[in-house]
Every structure is written in C-alpha cells, then in structure tokens.
Write an enzyme that holds these catalytic residues in place. Structure first.
Site, PDB file in Angstrom:
ATOM      1  N   LYS A 112      14.157  41.007 -32.579  1.00  0.00           N
ATOM      2  CA  LYS A 112      13.419  40.346 -31.501  1.00  0.00           C
ATOM      3  C   LYS A 112      13.204  38.864 -31.769  1.00  0.00           C
ATOM      4  CE  LYS A 112      11.478  44.446 -29.488  1.00  0.00           C
ATOM      5  NZ  LYS A 112      11.934  45.496 -30.445  1.00  0.00           N
TER       6      LYS A 112
HETATM    7  C1  PLP Z   1      12.488  46.655 -30.020  1.00  0.00           C
HETATM    8  C2  PLP Z   1      13.280  47.370 -31.035  1.00  0.00           C
HETATM    9  C3  PLP Z   1      14.272  48.290 -30.661  1.00  0.00           C
HETATM   10  C4  PLP Z   1      14.549  48.640 -29.224  1.00  0.00           C
HETATM   11  O1  PLP Z   1      15.073  47.546 -28.514  1.00  0.00           O
HETATM   12  P1  PLP Z   1      15.003  47.549 -26.912  1.00  0.00           P
HETATM   13  O2  PLP Z   1      15.509  46.216 -26.508  1.00  0.00           O
HETATM   14  O3  PLP Z   1      13.567  47.760 -26.559  1.00  0.00           O
HETATM   15  O4  PLP Z   1      15.853  48.671 -26.449  1.00  0.00           O
HETATM   16  C5  PLP Z   1      15.018  48.873 -31.665  1.00  0.00           C
HETATM   17  N1  PLP Z   1      14.777  48.608 -32.971  1.00  0.00           N
HETATM   18  C6  PLP Z   1      13.824  47.745 -33.356  1.00  0.00           C
HETATM   19  C7  PLP Z   1      13.610  47.507 -34.801  1.00  0.00           C
HETATM   20  C8  PLP Z   1      13.049  47.094 -32.412  1.00  0.00           C
HETATM   21  O5  PLP Z   1      12.104  46.240 -32.799  1.00  0.00           O
END
Ligand code: PLP
Length: 463
Positions: A112
């Site tokens: 993210k």
């Molecule tokens: C947010 C997240 C996901 C899922 O991603 P999305 O975009 O919500 O599908 C998977 N793994 C980790 C470590 C995350 O932080």
C-alpha cells in the site's frame, strides 16, 4: 482525461478532482472515461528504466492537465525516495516459472505504500496551489491505515483520521498507526470489525453536510489515484520477464480488489496479461462469486492474513462496471441489492466477461501456514501470510506457459506471530524500523457510532 462514476449519476471530474473527492457523490467509484492504450513499442521501451521513470510513462496519460510534467516527475521522485530497496519493486524467483514481486520495501512494509506515498505527494502539491485544507478519513484492516498515516504525517494542509478495528490488527500494524507523533495524525480504535469501520467511513461520505464542513477526502483503495499507482509494477515486472513479447500471469492476494483491478487496467492498456488470478483467504466472497455467480456476504471470520478479512470488496464494483458494459444503472441496482439483501446474482453475461480476465482460488488457514512452511523449506524465502495465500493459489494454476508472478504484498515481519508459528523462526524487522516496539503510542478508542465519530473529527481537526 475525465473520470466517470460506476453508478452513472455523479459529476464527471478531472484526475485531480476525482483524487481529492475519493468516493463519488452517487455512492459510486470513479473510473477513467477511456483507458489509454500503450503501444507495444512503448511498453518495450520501459525495459531498463528506473522504477520512477517507468512510473512516469505509465501514469502520465491518466493525469491530464492536473499536474505539469515537471510537477509529476518531482512527485514521483519524492514518493519513492523513502523505500528501502533501490529497485522499489524487485522480482525474485520462487520456483520454475514462478516469481515473487516484492512490494514490501516501502516505509510501512506493505504494497500500500506504493499508492499511499504517491497520493500523499499528489495531495500536497494540489493543496499547496489552492491553500485548501482537507480531512482524510480512512478505514483499515491494518495496512492501509499505517500507509496513509506514514504518507500524510506532518503534511501542512491535511488532517488524517484512521479507523481500525480494535484488537484485530497486528501489533506492528497498530504501532505503525499509533506511534507517529505529528499533530495532524489521529488513530481511532473502533469497537467493531473492518466492515464496521468501512461502513462508518461510507456513512460520513454520504452525510453531505459533514462532508462539506470538514472537506472530507478518502484515500481508501476506492480512490482512483491509488489504483493508478499500482498499475506501474504490473508493467515493470512483466517487462523484466519479456513483455510485450512474452505474456505473463499474475496471482494477487485480494481483499478490496484494488490491487488486482490495477492489473486489469494494465491489461486494458495493452500489457499482455494472460490471466489475473484472485487469491482469497477463508473470507472468500470473491472466489464464491466467480465460481457460482452469487455475490453473497457471510460475515467476516478473522484470519492470519487480516488485510484480506473483508466481506464486501469495494473495488469489485469497478470490475462489475466493466463486466456490465459500463452500465451505471445496472451497477447501482446491484449495489442496492447488496445493501438491502446482503447480496446479488451476477448476470450470465457479466460473469462470462469476468471469467475472461479473472480466475480465482482460496486458501484455508491451514493451507496458508503450510505454504509459508513449504516456501521456507524449498527456497529459504520467508513469506507473509497474505503472500502465502497467493503462492498457494498460484500453485493450483496450470503449469507451464506464461510465467506466473505472485504479488508479495507485505513483509513477513509485519505478521511475525503467524510466520513464527509456521516456520519456527521469528522474522526480524528491517533495521530502519527496529525500534518500533519502544516508541510510545497515541490512540483514541471510539464506539461504532457515526455521530460520535463525526463529533470527534470536528473537534480534533485543525480549523
Ligand atoms: C491490502 C492488502 C491486501 C489486499 O489488497 P486489496 O487491494 O485490498 O485487494 C493484500 N495483502 C496485504 C498485505 C494488504 O495490505
């Protein structure tokens, strides 16, 4: 470049407006009116570029007039300067024809950061121009919140409030949200689960009086700018394995569908992606929906991959919008049914459209642990539980053919208990954040009550 809502009733906006707004006023999500194509020669031209230079070329067509080239270059440079790896998104090999795309070298150790660091700099540049202030409110199952706080801490024109489900995020995630000392950062521990957090954020956006009074803005994965930032690493990784001359496949540990939808955009732009594989944990609404055509909520069961513990996958609305041939009224109707009846049936045509792009699979808790153990034994690599869900599902796909790239979405040290239980070894934090457990915490507990949360935000934000 103009942006339209998936429900067809909100104003058409520029990139900057869509970014600052987040959720559309009709409850929908913004998507580009048309997806710009990248010619094979231009894709081939990404080979050998720095991550930042590739990012500029991939994202530039989506920005329109919102930022000048010089501004956008500087924004990208600042966004990725704090990463702990020179390649930003390095690719490592896990097995024959199977690669891991390491997306956890940013400041909060999860993918993210790619989007959030960029969006922080985009906001800063846009708000500096006008002198406006915004209040960013986000819901998190752990990683979004820490990434948002890290991206916005100390910025001049922004207050950031993050709602997280009390007791349901890992200690590292919590500390990343509660230890920044800047006055514009507010971590709120909500008595409820992630869907409660997400629902209250949606409620605040639908309360137009409140929304306008505090200049509400969202940086949850519904924000188009976040999806856009994530498109870049699909290109850089595919090109390093031979695209556009060779097709690739991706497996994406999925919750809110933002990351994998970025892969869909890359594919629409012309990147030869043969398959996008949705990997879910035991909260498998997406896998069930793709397999059987019924998108039906069932409540959340906490797992060892908590960032994927969702029952409503908000960005899936964008995929539905495309699958329904961009029919906003059809999407609005399904979302109404979801709200009132807890689910809906995907039409046969839309289901077939989805299945042309996406495949899906799920991993149980035991399978996730076994995959962490097996990957460690086979390669010496330590993977986080989310990544393990992806690796397990990738392993079920047909062997041979296009190389498979599984997205490694978080650093194993972010989820040390689950990793230690599987491998017997506690993964250490990278040296640059080794003192996290010693820093003091600052957090406010809140009830799952909209008006109480709104009152708190009004009181705490800088006027
Ligand atoms: C947010 C997240 C996901 C899922 O991603 P999305 O975009 O919500 O599908 C998977 N793994 C980790 C470590 C995350 O932080």
């Amino acid at each position: 470049m103009r942006y339209v809502s998936t429900r067809g009733q909100a104003p058409v906006l520029s990139f900057e407006e869509a970014m600052l707004t987040g959720l559309a006023r009709d409850g929908g999500l913004y998507v580009p009116e048309t997806v710009p194509a990248m010619a094979p020669g231009d894709i081939a031209g990404l080979a050998g570029l720095s991550y930042e230079d590739a990012a500029f070329r991939v994202m530039r067509p989506f920005i329109g007039e919102s930022f000048t080239d010089a501004e956008f270059e500087a924004i990208i440079a600042r966004a990725y300067a704090g990463f702990g790896h020179a390649a930003r998104a390095p690719l490592v090999q896990l097995g024959s024809n199977h690669f891991l795309l390491e997306l956890f070298h940013g400041p909060t150790l999860a993918f993210k950061d790619f989007a959030m660091q960029l969006i922080g700099q985009l906001f800063q540049t846009a708000l500096e121009r006008t002198g406006n202030r915004v209040t960013i409110v986000g819901a998190t199952s752990g990683d979004t919140g820490s990434a948002a706080i890290e991206a916005f801490r100390g910025l001049d024109n922004v207050d950031v409030f993050i709602l997280f489900p009390e007791g349901r995020v890992s200690e590292v995630q919590r500390r990343q949200m509660t230890t920044p000392g800047e006055a514009n950062v507010h971590a709120l521990a909500l008595k409820g689960d992630f869907d409660d957090c997400q629902a209250r954020v949606k409620d605040m956006f639908n309360d137009f009086a409140f929304r306008d009074a505090v200049g509400l803005s969202a940086v949850n994965s519904i924000n188009w700018a976040r999806v856009l930032a994530q498109v870049v690493y699909y290109f850089t990784s595919a090109v390093s394995l031979g695209a556009p001359h060779r097709a690739v496949r991706f497996t994406v540990p999925t919750g809110n569908f933002g990351d994998i939808f970025a892969g869909y955009i890359a594919r629409r732009m012309g990147l030869p992606i043969e398959r996008l594989v949705i990997a879910t944990n035991q909260n498998d609404i997406l896998h069930r929906a793709l397999a059987g055509g019924a998108y039906q909520t069932q409540g959340v069961t906490p797992s060892i991959s908590p960032s994927m513990d969702i029952q409503v996958s908000s960005n899936f609305e964008r995929a539905l919008f495309e699958a329904y041939g961009r029919d906003g009224a059809a999407v609005a109707q399904q979302m109404q049914a979801l709200k009132e009846e807890g689910g809906f049936a995907i039409s046969q045509g839309a289901l077939e459209a989805l299945r042309e792009t996406y495949t899906s699979g799920r991993a149980s808790e035991e399978e996730t642990r076994a995959t962490i153990r097996a990957a460690h034994a086979a390669t010496g690599q330590t993977i986080c539980p989310h990544t393990a869900v992806g690796v397990k599902v990738a392993g079920e796909q047909p062997l041979g053919g296009a190389p498979m790239i599984t997205l490694a979405t978080a650093h194993p040290a972010k989820f040390p208990d689950a990793v230690e239980a599987a491998t017997g070894t506690r993964p250490p934090l990278p040296i640059r954040m080794a003192d996290l457990y010693e820093r003091s915490e600052r957090v406010t507990a809140v009830e799952n009550d909209l008006s109480a949360i709104e009152a708190l935000i009004k009181e705490r934000r800088a006027a």
